[in-house]
Design an enzyme around this catalytic site. Structure first.
Site, PDB file in Angstrom:
ATOM      1  N   HIS A 142       0.854  -1.360   0.089  1.00  0.00           N
ATOM      2  CA  HIS A 142       0.157   0.009  -0.058  1.00  0.00           C
ATOM      3  C   HIS A 142       0.996   1.250  -0.035  1.00  0.00           C
ATOM      4  CE1 HIS A 142      -3.300  -2.706   2.202  1.00  0.00           C
ATOM      5  NE2 HIS A 142      -3.001  -3.020   0.807  1.00  0.00           N
ATOM      6  N   HIS A 180      -9.057  -2.060  -5.231  1.00  0.00           N
ATOM      7  CA  HIS A 180      -7.981  -2.417  -4.430  1.00  0.00           C
ATOM      8  C   HIS A 180      -7.054  -3.314  -4.774  1.00  0.00           C
ATOM      9  CE1 HIS A 180      -5.994  -2.657  -0.325  1.00  0.00           C
ATOM     10  NE2 HIS A 180      -5.777  -3.969  -0.799  1.00  0.00           N
ATOM     11  N   ASP A 190      -3.046  -2.952  -5.141  1.00  0.00           N
ATOM     12  CA  ASP A 190      -1.843  -4.167  -4.921  1.00  0.00           C
ATOM     13  C   ASP A 190      -1.156  -4.308  -6.043  1.00  0.00           C
ATOM     14  OD1 ASP A 190      -2.521  -4.533  -2.260  1.00  0.00           O
ATOM     15  OD2 ASP A 190      -3.931  -5.901  -2.610  1.00  0.00           O
ATOM     16  N   HIS A 233      -0.439 -11.321  -5.183  1.00  0.00           N
ATOM     17  CA  HIS A 233       1.126 -10.768  -4.867  1.00  0.00           C
ATOM     18  C   HIS A 233       2.091 -11.676  -5.420  1.00  0.00           C
ATOM     19  CE1 HIS A 233      -0.706  -7.670  -2.198  1.00  0.00           C
ATOM     20  NE2 HIS A 233      -1.204  -8.552  -1.313  1.00  0.00           N
TER      21      HIS A 233
END
Length: 289
Positions: A79, A236, A240, A263
């Site tokens: 973030h 969001h 990321d 991720h």
């Protein structure tokens, strides 16, 4: 266009979403061509610094964690990294007195606010970009992420959850879009049943409705204030993605498309890009049309 850093240091306090521990974080100006460096001030060793680079990413299970060769690590950096990218900060030293970046409200907005309060300083070095020259793709079953040549940064991202609270959401982000206005305040999210399990394993110790969107077993959003956007979930995930891709150390110029990214996927894409020197070239803003 020139590289930029902060005009002055700026600090915050907050808890780690997984450790539940309160930490202080300070973003400081840095010299040209420094990149983004983390320093663990709670460790009195000359080995307490970690370059925020894709090759230092050591864990991607619940967030992005970076580590150095001495096993010093900082977790949940994505973030903050997204905020640095969104505010066009090329060089910064981030001092933190614990192992995890504060979760704040679960978005990048508090970090954007910090950077805006500190102000930006242009530096005497040209800003560089990584221009993608051919398609690079990572695929795992029905999940995929790839980038293709483009003169601008564009992203077409889709998420697909069985939960009716989320469902299938798509978002297109173009060069005309504003990260700080449209993406930065989208919060992280999780399912209550998963959070309860994680807490039993010593994780998610700092998770609350103040820093995450919570969804129950009936597919209901439990936060009293509700959602900030109907498609906050995919926003969001885009946040990321930007944060993870900035561990490249440079802004990537490409048309990026992703479906059910993570991720791990984001990091794998960077490894694949940099493993093939014919897939990219470094350019300045004057070389972009």
């Amino acid at each position: 266009m020139q590289q930029s850093t902060l005009l002055k240091p700026v600090s915050c306090y907050g808890i780690g979403v997984h450790t539940g521990k309160r930490t202080q974080l300070t973003i400081e100006p840095a010299k040209e061509n420094t990149g983004i460096i983390f320093i663990r001030t709670d460790i009195s060793s000359e080995n307490n610094y970690i370059e925020a680079s894709y090759y230092n990413v050591s864990d991607t299970l619940l967030s992005t964690t970076i580590s150095n060769n001495h096993k010093i690590q900082v977790s949940t950096i994505e973030h903050l990294m997204a905020a640095l990218w969104g505010c066009s900060i090329d060089n910064a030293v981030i001092k933190i007195d614990g192992p995890e970046v504060p979760i704040m409200d679960g978005s990048s907005k508090p970090f954007v606010f910090m950077i805006e309060c500190a102000g930006k300083k242009l530096q005497n070095a040209p800003k560089k970009y990584l221009k993608i020259l051919k398609e690079i793709k990572v695929v795992n079953k029905d999940c995929e992420l790839y980038c293709t040549p483009s003169e601008h940064i564009t992203v077409d991202l889709t998420i697909d959850f069985s939960s009716k609270a989320i469902g299938k959401q798509n978002l297109n982000f173009g060069v005309q879009e504003s990260f700080t206005k449209n993406i930065a305040d989208a919060r992280t999210f999780g399912f209550i049943k998963d959070v309860e399990y994680l807490k039993s394993k010593g994780l998610a110790q700092g998770a609350s409705f103040e820093n995450a969107i919570g969804i129950d077993e009936h597919d209901k959003v439990l936060n009293p204030s509700g959602l900030r956007y109907a498609d906050e979930f995919v926003r969001h995930k885009l946040l990321d993605l930007f944060g993870d891709l900035y561990t490249s150390g440079i802004s990537i110029v490409s048309a990026i498309k992703g479906y059910k990214t993570s991720h791990a996927f984001n990091n794998e894409l960077l490894h694949k890009i940099f493993s093939d020197t014919t897939s990219y070239k470094f350019v300045t803003s004057n070389e972009l049309s």
